[in-house]
Write a protein that holds these residues in place. Sequence first.
Motif, PDB file in Angstrom:
ATOM      1  N   ALA A  79       0.874  -1.255   0.180  1.00  0.00           N
ATOM      2  CA  ALA A  79      -0.153   0.168   0.043  1.00  0.00           C
ATOM      3  C   ALA A  79       0.775   1.363  -0.167  1.00  0.00           C
ATOM      4  CB  ALA A  79      -0.760  -0.070   1.207  1.00  0.00           C
ATOM      5  N   SER A  80       2.243   1.141   0.430  1.00  0.00           N
ATOM      6  CA  SER A  80       2.908   2.379   0.380  1.00  0.00           C
ATOM      7  C   SER A  80       3.433   3.135  -0.844  1.00  0.00           C
ATOM      8  CB  SER A  80       4.334   1.972   1.141  1.00  0.00           C
ATOM      9  OG  SER A  80       5.053   1.265   0.397  1.00  0.00           O
ATOM     10  N   ALA A  81       3.262   2.368  -1.954  1.00  0.00           N
ATOM     11  CA  ALA A  81       3.764   3.158  -3.137  1.00  0.00           C
ATOM     12  C   ALA A  81       3.109   2.277  -4.513  1.00  0.00           C
ATOM     13  CB  ALA A  81       5.133   3.118  -3.287  1.00  0.00           C
ATOM     14  N   ASP A  82       3.365   3.042  -5.615  1.00  0.00           N
ATOM     15  CA  ASP A  82       3.041   2.253  -6.803  1.00  0.00           C
ATOM     16  C   ASP A  82       4.310   1.477  -7.343  1.00  0.00           C
ATOM     17  OD1 ASP A  82       0.509   3.465  -7.270  1.00  0.00           O
ATOM     18  OD2 ASP A  82       1.506   5.190  -7.896  1.00  0.00           O
ATOM     19  N   GLY A  83       4.032   0.847  -8.572  1.00  0.00           N
ATOM     20  CA  GLY A  83       5.317  -0.029  -8.811  1.00  0.00           C
ATOM     21  C   GLY A  83       5.288  -1.413  -8.643  1.00  0.00           C
ATOM     22  N   GLU A  84       6.387  -2.217  -8.582  1.00  0.00           N
ATOM     23  CA  GLU A  84       6.444  -3.514  -8.617  1.00  0.00           C
ATOM     24  C   GLU A  84       7.325  -4.145  -7.184  1.00  0.00           C
ATOM     25  OE1 GLU A  84       6.805  -7.545 -11.419  1.00  0.00           O
ATOM     26  OE2 GLU A  84       7.168  -5.316 -12.151  1.00  0.00           O
ATOM     27  N   LEU A  85       6.682  -4.869  -6.307  1.00  0.00           N
ATOM     28  CA  LEU A  85       7.461  -5.663  -5.306  1.00  0.00           C
ATOM     29  C   LEU A  85       7.642  -6.924  -5.791  1.00  0.00           C
ATOM     30  CD1 LEU A  85       8.704  -5.772  -2.426  1.00  0.00           C
ATOM     31  CD2 LEU A  85       6.519  -6.227  -1.676  1.00  0.00           C
ATOM     32  N   GLN A  86       8.795  -7.437  -6.229  1.00  0.00           N
ATOM     33  CA  GLN A  86       9.356  -8.792  -6.814  1.00  0.00           C
ATOM     34  C   GLN A  86       9.677  -9.763  -5.735  1.00  0.00           C
ATOM     35  OE1 GLN A  86      11.966  -8.486 -10.124  1.00  0.00           O
ATOM     36  NE2 GLN A  86      10.073  -7.466 -11.326  1.00  0.00           N
ATOM     37  N   VAL A  87       9.218 -11.121  -5.781  1.00  0.00           N
ATOM     38  CA  VAL A  87       9.756 -12.072  -4.936  1.00  0.00           C
ATOM     39  C   VAL A  87      10.471 -13.020  -5.828  1.00  0.00           C
ATOM     40  CG1 VAL A  87       9.117 -13.831  -3.449  1.00  0.00           C
ATOM     41  CG2 VAL A  87       7.811 -11.667  -3.404  1.00  0.00           C
ATOM     42  N   HIS A  88      11.678 -13.289  -5.868  1.00  0.00           N
ATOM     43  CA  HIS A  88      12.293 -14.453  -6.433  1.00  0.00           C
ATOM     44  C   HIS A  88      12.775 -15.229  -5.702  1.00  0.00           C
ATOM     45  CE1 HIS A  88      13.118 -11.753 -10.165  1.00  0.00           C
ATOM     46  NE2 HIS A  88      12.743 -10.702  -9.487  1.00  0.00           N
ATOM     47  N   GLY A  89      12.768 -16.775  -6.289  1.00  0.00           N
ATOM     48  CA  GLY A  89      13.118 -18.128  -5.370  1.00  0.00           C
ATOM     49  C   GLY A  89      11.948 -18.075  -4.292  1.00  0.00           C
ATOM     50  N   SER A  90      12.516 -18.244  -2.971  1.00  0.00           N
ATOM     51  CA  SER A  90      11.647 -17.972  -1.755  1.00  0.00           C
ATOM     52  C   SER A  90      10.293 -18.844  -1.872  1.00  0.00           C
ATOM     53  CB  SER A  90      11.513 -16.625  -1.545  1.00  0.00           C
ATOM     54  OG  SER A  90      12.603 -15.826  -1.754  1.00  0.00           O
ATOM     55  N   SER A  91      10.409 -20.197  -2.286  1.00  0.00           N
ATOM     56  CA  SER A  91       9.288 -20.779  -2.362  1.00  0.00           C
ATOM     57  C   SER A  91       8.330 -20.992  -1.257  1.00  0.00           C
ATOM     58  CB  SER A  91       9.664 -22.181  -3.140  1.00  0.00           C
ATOM     59  OG  SER A  91      10.472 -23.052  -2.074  1.00  0.00           O
ATOM     60  N   ARG A  92       9.013 -21.144  -0.213  1.00  0.00           N
ATOM     61  CA  ARG A  92       8.330 -21.196   1.134  1.00  0.00           C
ATOM     62  C   ARG A  92       7.602 -19.893   1.193  1.00  0.00           C
ATOM     63  NH1 ARG A  92      12.109 -23.925   5.310  1.00  0.00           N
ATOM     64  NH2 ARG A  92      13.684 -22.649   4.277  1.00  0.00           N
ATOM     65  N   LEU A  93       8.133 -18.624   1.149  1.00  0.00           N
ATOM     66  CA  LEU A  93       7.612 -17.421   1.188  1.00  0.00           C
ATOM     67  C   LEU A  93       6.435 -17.658   0.202  1.00  0.00           C
ATOM     68  CD1 LEU A  93       7.397 -14.518   2.721  1.00  0.00           C
ATOM     69  CD2 LEU A  93       9.282 -13.994   0.621  1.00  0.00           C
ATOM     70  N   ILE A  94       6.389 -17.859  -0.831  1.00  0.00           N
ATOM     71  CA  ILE A  94       5.592 -17.828  -1.923  1.00  0.00           C
ATOM     72  C   ILE A  94       4.398 -18.608  -1.410  1.00  0.00           C
ATOM     73  CG2 ILE A  94       4.908 -18.292  -4.211  1.00  0.00           C
ATOM     74  CD1 ILE A  94       7.578 -17.663  -5.169  1.00  0.00           C
ATOM     75  N   GLN A  95       4.301 -19.759  -0.786  1.00  0.00           N
ATOM     76  CA  GLN A  95       3.445 -20.439  -0.330  1.00  0.00           C
ATOM     77  C   GLN A  95       2.527 -19.671   0.684  1.00  0.00           C
ATOM     78  OE1 GLN A  95       4.921 -24.212   1.012  1.00  0.00           O
ATOM     79  NE2 GLN A  95       5.712 -24.925  -0.961  1.00  0.00           N
ATOM     80  N   TRP A  96       3.353 -18.983   1.587  1.00  0.00           N
ATOM     81  CA  TRP A  96       2.679 -18.399   2.585  1.00  0.00           C
ATOM     82  C   TRP A  96       1.945 -17.114   2.002  1.00  0.00           C
ATOM     83  CZ3 TRP A  96       3.093 -13.235   4.412  1.00  0.00           C
ATOM     84  CH2 TRP A  96       2.447 -13.094   5.709  1.00  0.00           C
ATOM     85  N   LEU A  97       2.641 -16.516   1.143  1.00  0.00           N
ATOM     86  CA  LEU A  97       1.943 -14.988   0.477  1.00  0.00           C
ATOM     87  C   LEU A  97       0.611 -15.692  -0.349  1.00  0.00           C
ATOM     88  CD1 LEU A  97       5.210 -13.425  -1.095  1.00  0.00           C
ATOM     89  CD2 LEU A  97       3.576 -12.477   0.805  1.00  0.00           C
ATOM     90  N   LEU A  98       0.597 -16.955  -0.797  1.00  0.00           N
ATOM     91  CA  LEU A  98      -0.456 -17.211  -1.410  1.00  0.00           C
ATOM     92  C   LEU A  98      -1.696 -17.531  -0.536  1.00  0.00           C
ATOM     93  CD1 LEU A  98       1.064 -19.551  -4.558  1.00  0.00           C
ATOM     94  CD2 LEU A  98      -0.229 -17.544  -4.727  1.00  0.00           C
ATOM     95  N   GLU A  99      -1.174 -18.153   0.612  1.00  0.00           N
ATOM     96  CA  GLU A  99      -2.270 -18.637   1.480  1.00  0.00           C
ATOM     97  C   GLU A  99      -2.852 -17.309   1.948  1.00  0.00           C
ATOM     98  OE1 GLU A  99      -3.534 -21.161   3.028  1.00  0.00           O
ATOM     99  OE2 GLU A  99      -2.184 -22.606   2.049  1.00  0.00           O
ATOM    100  N   LYS A 100      -2.025 -15.928   2.150  1.00  0.00           N
ATOM    101  CA  LYS A 100      -2.714 -15.221   2.421  1.00  0.00           C
ATOM    102  C   LYS A 100      -3.248 -14.063   1.671  1.00  0.00           C
ATOM    103  CE  LYS A 100      -1.213 -16.042   6.769  1.00  0.00           C
ATOM    104  NZ  LYS A 100      -2.351 -16.387   7.870  1.00  0.00           N
ATOM    105  N   ASP A 101      -3.426 -14.294   0.226  1.00  0.00           N
ATOM    106  CA  ASP A 101      -3.930 -13.687  -0.714  1.00  0.00           C
ATOM    107  C   ASP A 101      -3.314 -12.373  -1.071  1.00  0.00           C
ATOM    108  OD1 ASP A 101      -5.790 -13.501  -2.748  1.00  0.00           O
ATOM    109  OD2 ASP A 101      -7.049 -12.240  -1.490  1.00  0.00           O
ATOM    110  N   LEU A 102      -1.865 -12.356  -1.123  1.00  0.00           N
ATOM    111  CA  LEU A 102      -0.965 -11.185  -1.289  1.00  0.00           C
ATOM    112  C   LEU A 102      -0.276 -11.159  -2.450  1.00  0.00           C
ATOM    113  CD1 LEU A 102       0.494 -11.216   2.671  1.00  0.00           C
ATOM    114  CD2 LEU A 102      -0.955  -9.500   1.644  1.00  0.00           C
ATOM    115  N   VAL A 103      -0.688 -12.477  -3.159  1.00  0.00           N
ATOM    116  CA  VAL A 103       0.282 -12.366  -4.695  1.00  0.00           C
ATOM    117  C   VAL A 103      -0.692 -11.669  -5.798  1.00  0.00           C
ATOM    118  CG1 VAL A 103       0.995 -13.916  -6.447  1.00  0.00           C
ATOM    119  CG2 VAL A 103       1.394 -14.308  -3.956  1.00  0.00           C
ATOM    120  N   ASP A 104      -0.164 -10.750  -6.470  1.00  0.00           N
ATOM    121  CA  ASP A 104      -1.220 -10.140  -7.572  1.00  0.00           C
ATOM    122  C   ASP A 104      -0.868 -10.788  -8.937  1.00  0.00           C
ATOM    123  OD1 ASP A 104      -2.275  -7.955  -6.057  1.00  0.00           O
ATOM    124  OD2 ASP A 104      -0.266  -7.330  -5.954  1.00  0.00           O
ATOM    125  N   GLU A 105       0.459 -11.421  -9.078  1.00  0.00           N
ATOM    126  CA  GLU A 105       0.572 -11.947 -10.134  1.00  0.00           C
ATOM    127  C   GLU A 105       1.927 -12.933 -10.156  1.00  0.00           C
ATOM    128  OE1 GLU A 105       0.405  -9.241 -13.801  1.00  0.00           O
ATOM    129  OE2 GLU A 105       2.500  -9.577 -14.056  1.00  0.00           O
TER     130      GLU A 105
END
Length: 203
Positions: free
Chosen positions: A123-149
Amino acid sequence: MKLTTITQITLDGVTQGNGGPTVEDRNAGFERGGWARGAGDDATRDHIAETFERADAFLFGRRTYDILHDFWGTIEDLKRHPIGVALNARPKYVASSTLTEPEWSNTEVLGDDLFAAVTELKASADGELQVHGSSRLIQWLLEKDLVDEMELIIVPVVLGQGARLFADSGRDIAMNLIESRSDSKGVMIQTYRPAGRPHYAQF
């Protein structure tokens, strides 16, 4: 910011050891690291570099952060590569309960309330926050509905072992395919956006 995940993945969903096996991998019995080395043609490699360059900030799990720091943050030649330039210049956020004094400049360790921290970042800014690798973090982000793409860079290999991107038991998510391409070496790049829950047939 839009939160985008970028993941190199095998046909059977493995993300572990794409660049090469680590001591930690070997100790865990994983001996098939390095499966993404040399994969993809020049167009795919250029695309990956351009992806890093368009990021406004990065979010990593602790292990991915350490790997990227050792590679792109300490080797002088790699610091001058477009990926290294982007990683060293942009803000980096780390989801970790053990990292207290990060050595890599422009790094902030997120607090105990990861959901609040990531929500605030988005919510802090426009643009793109990227996650590379980090599969366990991605699983958590998906569970929390935080992934846009999600961008999957699919390497045409089946490993038969290794940690996978999607958990054996997790949230069910429908995905809309936004873009798809393949290169001359059979590497596919597919971009998806979460689209709620899947629809299940009733018989």
